[in-house]
Design a protein around this motif. Sequence first.
Motif, PDB file in Angstrom:
ATOM      1  N   ALA A 170      -1.140  14.495  16.943  1.00 15.94           N
ATOM      2  CA  ALA A 170      -0.876  13.227  16.253  1.00 15.94           C
ATOM      3  C   ALA A 170      -0.897  13.463  14.752  1.00 15.94           C
ATOM      4  CB  ALA A 170      -1.915  12.176  16.635  1.00 15.94           C
ATOM      5  N   VAL A 171      -0.352  12.520  14.066  1.00 12.02           N
ATOM      6  CA  VAL A 171      -0.341  12.568  12.599  1.00 12.02           C
ATOM      7  C   VAL A 171      -1.279  11.483  12.066  1.00 12.02           C
ATOM      8  CG1 VAL A 171       1.042  12.316  10.498  1.00 12.02           C
ATOM      9  CG2 VAL A 171       2.016  13.457  12.520  1.00 12.02           C
ATOM     10  N   ARG A 172      -2.203  11.911  11.232  1.00  8.66           N
ATOM     11  CA  ARG A 172      -3.123  10.962  10.618  1.00  8.66           C
ATOM     12  C   ARG A 172      -2.567  10.541   9.249  1.00  8.66           C
ATOM     13  NH1 ARG A 172      -9.074  12.308   8.088  1.00  8.66           N
ATOM     14  NH2 ARG A 172      -9.631  10.154   7.532  1.00  8.66           N
ATOM     15  N   VAL A 173      -2.451   9.224   9.063  1.00  6.41           N
ATOM     16  CA  VAL A 173      -1.919   8.687   7.812  1.00  6.41           C
ATOM     17  C   VAL A 173      -3.013   7.864   7.138  1.00  6.41           C
ATOM     18  CG1 VAL A 173      -0.146   7.262   6.718  1.00  6.41           C
ATOM     19  CG2 VAL A 173       0.410   8.601   8.781  1.00  6.41           C
ATOM     20  N   VAL A 174      -3.305   8.166   5.879  1.00  5.24           N
ATOM     21  CA  VAL A 174      -4.307   7.441   5.102  1.00  5.24           C
ATOM     22  C   VAL A 174      -3.584   6.641   4.019  1.00  5.24           C
ATOM     23  CG1 VAL A 174      -6.348   7.610   3.635  1.00  5.24           C
ATOM     24  CG2 VAL A 174      -6.026   9.226   5.533  1.00  5.24           C
ATOM     25  N   PHE A 175      -3.847   5.339   3.997  1.00  2.00           N
ATOM     26  CA  PHE A 175      -3.218   4.479   3.000  1.00  2.00           C
ATOM     27  C   PHE A 175      -4.163   4.250   1.819  1.00  2.00           C
ATOM     28  CE2 PHE A 175      -1.035   3.496   6.944  1.00  2.00           C
ATOM     29  CZ  PHE A 175       0.285   3.404   6.551  1.00  2.00           C
ATOM     30  N   SER A 176      -3.610   3.741   0.757  1.00  2.00           N
ATOM     31  CA  SER A 176      -4.370   3.496  -0.464  1.00  2.00           C
ATOM     32  C   SER A 176      -5.334   2.320  -0.329  1.00  2.00           C
ATOM     33  CB  SER A 176      -3.421   3.246  -1.638  1.00  2.00           C
ATOM     34  OG  SER A 176      -2.567   2.132  -1.348  1.00  2.00           O
ATOM     35  N   GLU A 177      -5.150   1.507   0.699  1.00  2.00           N
ATOM     36  CA  GLU A 177      -6.030   0.369   0.947  1.00  2.00           C
ATOM     37  C   GLU A 177      -6.013   0.052   2.427  1.00  2.00           C
ATOM     38  OE1 GLU A 177      -3.838  -3.590   0.005  1.00  2.00           O
ATOM     39  OE2 GLU A 177      -3.206  -2.151  -1.518  1.00  2.00           O
ATOM     40  N   PRO A 190       0.841  -1.208   0.000  1.00  2.00           N
ATOM     41  CA  PRO A 190       0.000   0.000   0.000  1.00  2.00           C
ATOM     42  C   PRO A 190       0.869   1.249   0.000  1.00  2.00           C
ATOM     43  CG  PRO A 190       0.069  -0.985   2.185  1.00  2.00           C
ATOM     44  CD  PRO A 190       0.757  -1.949   1.263  1.00  2.00           C
ATOM     45  N   SER A 191       0.316   2.304  -0.531  1.00  2.00           N
ATOM     46  CA  SER A 191       1.035   3.582  -0.555  1.00  2.00           C
ATOM     47  C   SER A 191       0.313   4.584   0.344  1.00  2.00           C
ATOM     48  CB  SER A 191       1.109   4.124  -1.983  1.00  2.00           C
ATOM     49  OG  SER A 191      -0.197   4.312  -2.511  1.00  2.00           O
TER      50      SER A 191
END
Length: 208
Positions: free
Chosen positions: A194-201, A181-182
Amino acid sequence: AFGDEVTTLLRGGEDRATVEETLRKLTPRDQTTAMYDAIKQALELAQARAMDGMRSVGVIVTDGADENEDGVTLAELQARVENAGLSLYALCLQNSNQIKRDQLGQLARALGGDLLLFNADTAGIQLDTVLDRVAKAYLLRLRADSNLADGKTHGLSIKLGGTAVNTRVLTALWEPDRTAPSVSETRYLAKDNAVRVVFSERVTDAEN
């Protein structure tokens, strides 16, 4: 062939000459037929092949009767219909017991196959009918947004033109996802520091 026990003679992948020679050597051994036990074994072989992405089709030639009182029951087979991985076609003698052949027909159709009646004059025609149906069948591969198999049964509806097929599938088999995933989005949340990270899947254990 008639027998009190089921013996697997071919495992798949044999050439035509080997199959024909094996069939020619079949002879009745006993006076009873363990038909349901044979179907159960075919289901188990099909499920093993399904792990490799292979499609299995079974053809049974029978009078529709199972005479092994100590073997697998029709109810036990019906309970294994979902995700069986096997399309079963039953070629049944035309003058066989109607109740027994109707039961076999219900099982065959539940497994994605059918029941065809034959006599001495129509046996070859009906076998050609089965082969034609198998050749024209479609194998559908489903792709989900995740390769996570939750082991639960889910409803599946397939619409082709004006025809709709509704069934239930068990998400127990899965294929490894070889595409990593990216990261599609990152955002700093000041309120939570905090840091929110959204992945491609969908991913699991991302916090680690």
